[in-house]
Design a protein around this motif. Sequence first.
Motif, PDB file in Angstrom:
ATOM      1  N   PRO A  29       0.961  -1.239   0.075  1.00 38.33           N
ATOM      2  CA  PRO A  29       0.045   0.167  -0.077  1.00 38.33           C
ATOM      3  C   PRO A  29       0.804   1.239  -0.119  1.00 38.33           C
ATOM      4  O   PRO A  29       1.962   1.220   0.655  1.00 38.33           O
ATOM      5  CB  PRO A  29      -0.769  -0.275   1.523  1.00 38.33           C
ATOM      6  CG  PRO A  29       0.219  -0.915   2.366  1.00 38.33           C
ATOM      7  CD  PRO A  29       1.034  -1.806   1.293  1.00 38.33           C
ATOM      8  N   PRO A  30       0.318   2.322  -0.688  1.00 36.26           N
ATOM      9  CA  PRO A  30       0.928   3.481  -0.539  1.00 36.26           C
ATOM     10  C   PRO A  30       1.302   4.060   0.994  1.00 36.26           C
ATOM     11  O   PRO A  30       0.158   3.789   1.687  1.00 36.26           O
ATOM     12  CB  PRO A  30       0.279   4.397  -1.316  1.00 36.26           C
ATOM     13  CG  PRO A  30      -0.381   3.659  -2.363  1.00 36.26           C
ATOM     14  CD  PRO A  30      -0.652   2.501  -1.561  1.00 36.26           C
ATOM     15  N   LEU A  33      -1.821   5.799   4.193  1.00 34.44           N
ATOM     16  CA  LEU A  33      -3.249   5.487   3.996  1.00 34.44           C
ATOM     17  C   LEU A  33      -3.798   4.665   4.822  1.00 34.44           C
ATOM     18  O   LEU A  33      -3.454   3.499   4.812  1.00 34.44           O
ATOM     19  CB  LEU A  33      -3.544   5.241   2.414  1.00 34.44           C
ATOM     20  CG  LEU A  33      -3.392   6.314   1.402  1.00 34.44           C
ATOM     21  CD1 LEU A  33      -3.826   5.705   0.179  1.00 34.44           C
ATOM     22  CD2 LEU A  33      -4.341   7.254   1.801  1.00 34.44           C
ATOM     23  N   THR A  34      -4.992   4.938   5.626  1.00 32.63           N
ATOM     24  CA  THR A  34      -5.637   3.947   6.248  1.00 32.63           C
ATOM     25  C   THR A  34      -6.339   2.921   5.433  1.00 32.63           C
ATOM     26  O   THR A  34      -6.810   3.049   4.257  1.00 32.63           O
ATOM     27  CB  THR A  34      -6.846   4.477   7.346  1.00 32.63           C
ATOM     28  OG1 THR A  34      -7.645   5.026   6.350  1.00 32.63           O
ATOM     29  CG2 THR A  34      -6.283   5.479   8.014  1.00 32.63           C
ATOM     30  N   PRO A  35      -6.577   1.430   5.886  1.00 32.14           N
ATOM     31  CA  PRO A  35      -7.142   0.537   5.304  1.00 32.14           C
ATOM     32  C   PRO A  35      -8.574   0.995   4.587  1.00 32.14           C
ATOM     33  O   PRO A  35      -9.168   0.450   3.406  1.00 32.14           O
ATOM     34  CB  PRO A  35      -7.485  -0.649   6.281  1.00 32.14           C
ATOM     35  CG  PRO A  35      -6.543  -0.219   7.403  1.00 32.14           C
ATOM     36  CD  PRO A  35      -6.312   1.151   7.134  1.00 32.14           C
ATOM     37  N   ARG A  37      -9.383   3.954   3.644  1.00 31.50           N
ATOM     38  CA  ARG A  37      -9.073   4.846   2.316  1.00 31.50           C
ATOM     39  C   ARG A  37      -8.945   4.205   1.423  1.00 31.50           C
ATOM     40  O   ARG A  37      -8.911   4.235   0.216  1.00 31.50           O
ATOM     41  CB  ARG A  37      -8.147   5.930   2.903  1.00 31.50           C
ATOM     42  CG  ARG A  37      -8.452   7.057   3.826  1.00 31.50           C
ATOM     43  CD  ARG A  37      -7.633   8.198   3.896  1.00 31.50           C
ATOM     44  NE  ARG A  37      -7.889   9.025   2.742  1.00 31.50           N
ATOM     45  CZ  ARG A  37      -8.312  10.138   2.445  1.00 31.50           C
ATOM     46  NH1 ARG A  37      -8.715  10.550   3.691  1.00 31.50           N
ATOM     47  NH2 ARG A  37      -8.646  10.764   1.617  1.00 31.50           N
ATOM     48  N   LEU A  38      -7.894   3.080   1.571  1.00 31.49           N
ATOM     49  CA  LEU A  38      -7.373   2.249   0.470  1.00 31.49           C
ATOM     50  C   LEU A  38      -8.597   1.665  -0.002  1.00 31.49           C
ATOM     51  O   LEU A  38      -8.853   1.418  -1.040  1.00 31.49           O
ATOM     52  CB  LEU A  38      -6.632   0.796   1.088  1.00 31.49           C
ATOM     53  CG  LEU A  38      -5.401   1.557   1.220  1.00 31.49           C
ATOM     54  CD1 LEU A  38      -4.484   0.241   1.921  1.00 31.49           C
ATOM     55  CD2 LEU A  38      -4.515   1.705  -0.197  1.00 31.49           C
ATOM     56  N   ALA A  39      -9.646   0.900   0.700  1.00 29.24           N
ATOM     57  CA  ALA A  39     -11.006   0.334   0.400  1.00 29.24           C
ATOM     58  C   ALA A  39     -11.433   1.366  -0.552  1.00 29.24           C
ATOM     59  O   ALA A  39     -12.116   1.062  -1.809  1.00 29.24           O
ATOM     60  CB  ALA A  39     -11.712   0.051   1.404  1.00 29.24           C
ATOM     61  N   TRP A  40     -11.754   2.574  -0.055  1.00 28.70           N
ATOM     62  CA  TRP A  40     -12.458   3.414  -0.757  1.00 28.70           C
ATOM     63  C   TRP A  40     -11.840   3.903  -2.199  1.00 28.70           C
ATOM     64  O   TRP A  40     -12.545   3.742  -3.292  1.00 28.70           O
ATOM     65  CB  TRP A  40     -12.617   4.704  -0.021  1.00 28.70           C
ATOM     66  CG  TRP A  40     -13.033   5.984  -0.746  1.00 28.70           C
ATOM     67  CD1 TRP A  40     -12.522   7.330  -1.166  1.00 28.70           C
ATOM     68  CD2 TRP A  40     -14.438   5.984  -1.367  1.00 28.70           C
ATOM     69  NE1 TRP A  40     -13.271   8.072  -1.665  1.00 28.70           N
ATOM     70  CE2 TRP A  40     -14.398   7.463  -1.771  1.00 28.70           C
ATOM     71  CE3 TRP A  40     -15.479   5.147  -1.277  1.00 28.70           C
ATOM     72  CZ2 TRP A  40     -15.977   7.827  -2.391  1.00 28.70           C
ATOM     73  CZ3 TRP A  40     -16.673   5.674  -1.746  1.00 28.70           C
ATOM     74  CH2 TRP A  40     -16.872   6.856  -2.416  1.00 28.70           C
ATOM     75  N   ARG A  41     -10.423   3.988  -2.120  1.00 29.54           N
ATOM     76  CA  ARG A  41      -9.984   4.288  -3.535  1.00 29.54           C
ATOM     77  C   ARG A  41      -9.995   2.870  -4.440  1.00 29.54           C
ATOM     78  O   ARG A  41     -10.530   3.106  -5.532  1.00 29.54           O
ATOM     79  CB  ARG A  41      -8.363   4.201  -3.206  1.00 29.54           C
ATOM     80  CG  ARG A  41      -7.370   4.527  -4.455  1.00 29.54           C
ATOM     81  CD  ARG A  41      -5.970   4.399  -3.995  1.00 29.54           C
ATOM     82  NE  ARG A  41      -5.813   5.774  -3.592  1.00 29.54           N
ATOM     83  CZ  ARG A  41      -4.568   6.396  -3.779  1.00 29.54           C
ATOM     84  NH1 ARG A  41      -3.455   5.648  -3.847  1.00 29.54           N
ATOM     85  NH2 ARG A  41      -4.241   7.707  -3.103  1.00 29.54           N
ATOM     86  N   ARG A  42     -10.073   1.724  -3.967  1.00 28.92           N
ATOM     87  CA  ARG A  42     -10.221   0.489  -4.741  1.00 28.92           C
ATOM     88  C   ARG A  42     -11.654   0.748  -5.185  1.00 28.92           C
ATOM     89  O   ARG A  42     -12.005   0.304  -6.431  1.00 28.92           O
ATOM     90  CB  ARG A  42     -10.183  -0.830  -3.947  1.00 28.92           C
ATOM     91  CG  ARG A  42      -8.783  -1.367  -3.875  1.00 28.92           C
ATOM     92  CD  ARG A  42      -8.425  -2.707  -3.541  1.00 28.92           C
ATOM     93  NE  ARG A  42      -8.918  -2.643  -1.993  1.00 28.92           N
ATOM     94  CZ  ARG A  42      -8.137  -2.806  -0.976  1.00 28.92           C
ATOM     95  NH1 ARG A  42      -6.802  -2.450  -1.236  1.00 28.92           N
ATOM     96  NH2 ARG A  42      -8.629  -2.904   0.105  1.00 28.92           N
ATOM     97  N   PRO A 337      -8.998  -7.112  -0.836  1.00 32.73           N
ATOM     98  CA  PRO A 337      -8.373  -7.103  -2.068  1.00 32.73           C
ATOM     99  C   PRO A 337      -7.876  -8.563  -2.739  1.00 32.73           C
ATOM    100  O   PRO A 337      -7.767  -8.819  -3.825  1.00 32.73           O
ATOM    101  CB  PRO A 337      -7.253  -6.220  -1.961  1.00 32.73           C
ATOM    102  CG  PRO A 337      -6.961  -5.931  -0.473  1.00 32.73           C
ATOM    103  CD  PRO A 337      -8.239  -6.279   0.365  1.00 32.73           C
TER     104      PRO A 337
END
Lengths: 341, 586
Positions: A29-30, A33-35, A37-42, A337
């Motif tokens: 992960p970059p 970023l919280t998980p 936020r990561l999920a939102w990005r995905r 993911p």
Amino acid sequence: MSLSSPTAEAPSSASATDGSPAAAPAPGPPAGLTPMRLAWRRFRRDKAGVAAGSVVLLFFVAGLGAPLFAKLYGKDPYTTYGQNEPGLLNDYGYPIAPNGGISGEYWLGIEPGLGRDVLTQLLYGIRTSLLISLAVVAIVTVLGVVVGVTAGYLGGRTDYLAGRVIDVMLSFPSTLFFIAFTPVVTSLLTSPGEEMSPLLRGSILVMVLSAFGWAGVARLLRGQVLSLRSREFVEAARASGSPPHRIIFHELLPNLWTPILVTASLAVPAYVTTEAALSYLGVGMVEPTPDWGRMLLKGAEVYQTDITYMFVPGISMLIFVVAFNLLGDSIRDALDPKTDR
Amino acid sequence: MTLRPGQRLAVMGAVLAIGATACSSGGGSTDNAAKPGGSAAPPAAKTAAVRIGDASDSTGPAAAIPEAKTGGTALVLERADFNHLDPARVYVSHEQTVLLLLSRQLTTFKQVDGQTVLVGDLAKDTGSSPDGGKTWKFTLKDNLKYEDGSAIKAADIKYGVERSFAKEITGGPTWIQEWLTGKGADFRTVYDGPYNGKSYDAIEAPDEKTVVFKLAEPRADFPFAVAMHTSSPVPREKDTKLDFDKKPFSSGPYKISSRDIDKGMVLSRNEHWNPATDAVRHAYPDQWKFEFGAQNQQINERIIAANGEDKNAMTFRTAVGRESAQKVLETPDLKARTADAFTPFAEYFDINNRRVTDLKTRQAIVAAFPKQQVRQILGGPAYGELSTTLISPTVLGYEKYDSVGVPPTGDPEKAKQILAGATPTIVFAFPQTPVWEQIGVAVNEALTKAGFKVVAKPINDKSYYTEIGRTANEYDLYWSGWGADWPSGIAVLPAKLDGRKIQDDGTNYALYDNKAVSAEMDKIALVSDVVEAGKQWAALDKKIMTEDSPVVPFVYRRQLTLYGPGLGGVKVGFIGSTYPTDVWVK
């Protein structure tokens, strides 16, 4: 539409939860970023998910904003326009204008028989369905999480007891129970001389549906907790003397959000159809509360002469259920993911 | 006979008929709705449509139908098998209808140019009374035969009526039993049937051709009462008691050749039946086949499709429902294949007179009631003609009047005036079915507009009649249907509105009790001339509605049924079902 308890079919992939606690590094992960936020990005990258989400959002806005829309549109779902104004319904009670009476004034036509406005009926119907199913999902999820996590974490006799209760609940013929039980409750709670308020009737529906629905969620979460319980980070927490509530809330629950969110999002459309089915069978919401199940029932009756009336709630429900299910899938993909395609 | 609320459980097909046609084409032009007629116009209800025939009307054979020919097999589709076939036990219209083929009575009804004529069936005429209706004498025709060729004797009619007193023989009408004994429903205390060896001396058979009934009180309507199946002849040696219900011994033009209960039945010709003795039955087909078990909608769809055997299919009681009425009536091909007539059934919305004791309130309900809107939900004019009277146009002496004079949509302003500012609460009870819930909405809206507070109260569909039949029920307004057993006021008003008949599970659902009206009923019942009695019943009808408004008259029911293109002579008969007596196979 299936009447089986919807949460019984839990997403199988949910068990593949990322096991490590919040701080564990996800695959590349970059930084920063919280998980979530990561999920939102995905999620944002998933086109189908975004489209489904917008449709679902639209349904929510339409349902909750129904009274406002009805005001602007100038019709309400209760007035029997067709019976009050000549020229809308023919002798048999069917709309005179083609396509179910669709016109500039009645955008989706008018109901055969009573002559009410279909569009506002549909919008108010979404509201009924959504409110009921959201209430059920909220109750079912909370109950299921509490029972499931408790049983799974404590284990032993508690787990055994809870497990048997869940078994009984899951094997109960719930559909038959709804049909037989709802009239009994109705007559118990109202005297012959009074009418049952829609709120009370809705609450009964919510209660009856919740009474069976929690078991599936509980079983799923119990399994999750059982597998988490023996993981190192939980063992470590226990060894370092954390009290049970701290372990449950800080170690277990953060890892359970994914299955909870996924089951809940898939349960909403399932309960919408279940509620419609109950109304279709005559044990759900009654007139004059607008309801999709009853619209479909009427549609099945008049389809030979006025098929439009069947299409309107039918297509709406199809779109809603498909969109909500796609959204549920996307949420799962985004949160987890490993199942990414 | 009471009528059950027409519950039609629509079978849910695919939620989305994606493969189906495009959108619906709409219901036609605006003038269709503007003028009450349109293509859905019902056959005109005829007044004074009832007459008592004489010996010449009663003489067979029945006038031949042009084009009709003998032979072939006619098929009858019914939802369920006949519960009873014993002539002393039938009381439901489709059972009475099939017995037209299997039994004969003292008198029967003949349709002549839309007029219902009472004629002698086994009897030479409609009976005579030397003493103003207390004693009734019937003389039998010659050459009457059963299915085995033996002669029909007067003693068999005496025995047939006697066995209807037995406690095992339940379900049939009890007019004759009550009138003979004068004990009302307790007739079994006087005589309890022939099975313990006793015979009843109020019925005499002095010779093979004469049967005499000695009533407790004069009853001018007796010739009508013996048109019911209670008066069918049963030879003592052929009486199989309860088994008679499964396979009656036929005196009619057909006999049962095979029967598979709940599945089907085949009737074949009774070779010994002599058409020259029968003024009503034609018996053109060689065979009648019955099929049971299909749902109403299926039956109609099969007859519409008319494939194979279904080409010659008809149905006694399956009406064209509101889901397909428009399609059937607006397709010329299908409309040509319908039998359509008024039935003896009338429907009412009963006001609970024990709870709604204020006359003004009752009048206001009558004035505000949305008859037309309610009928539109039930299927419009195909359902029946809106009514303002208690007795229907099929009844002797019927006279049209309107006690409130409001449009059929109801007049909320007039109701408001009658109420003069009062806002009574009305509990409207209805069976919990989708259709009735919608009716609840329409009634609620109309009465609320008139100033009432309405409580809409759905009742479990199965227990509906039990619930509204309780004398202590807590509802104010509820639907009920009533069919006259024969076309006379005595078969309607006393059953429906005699205060002395108020009891749990009774038929006076309005719980209306007016001593003066009951006394008047007794008086008219004794009038020896049925035509004069008819006038007086009509006058009493008007008086009840004008002075007391105990019920809201709703509709005179219409029966619209389909039949296959291979049949001719299909008509709706007096009982309100489709009659087999004139049917022939093309």
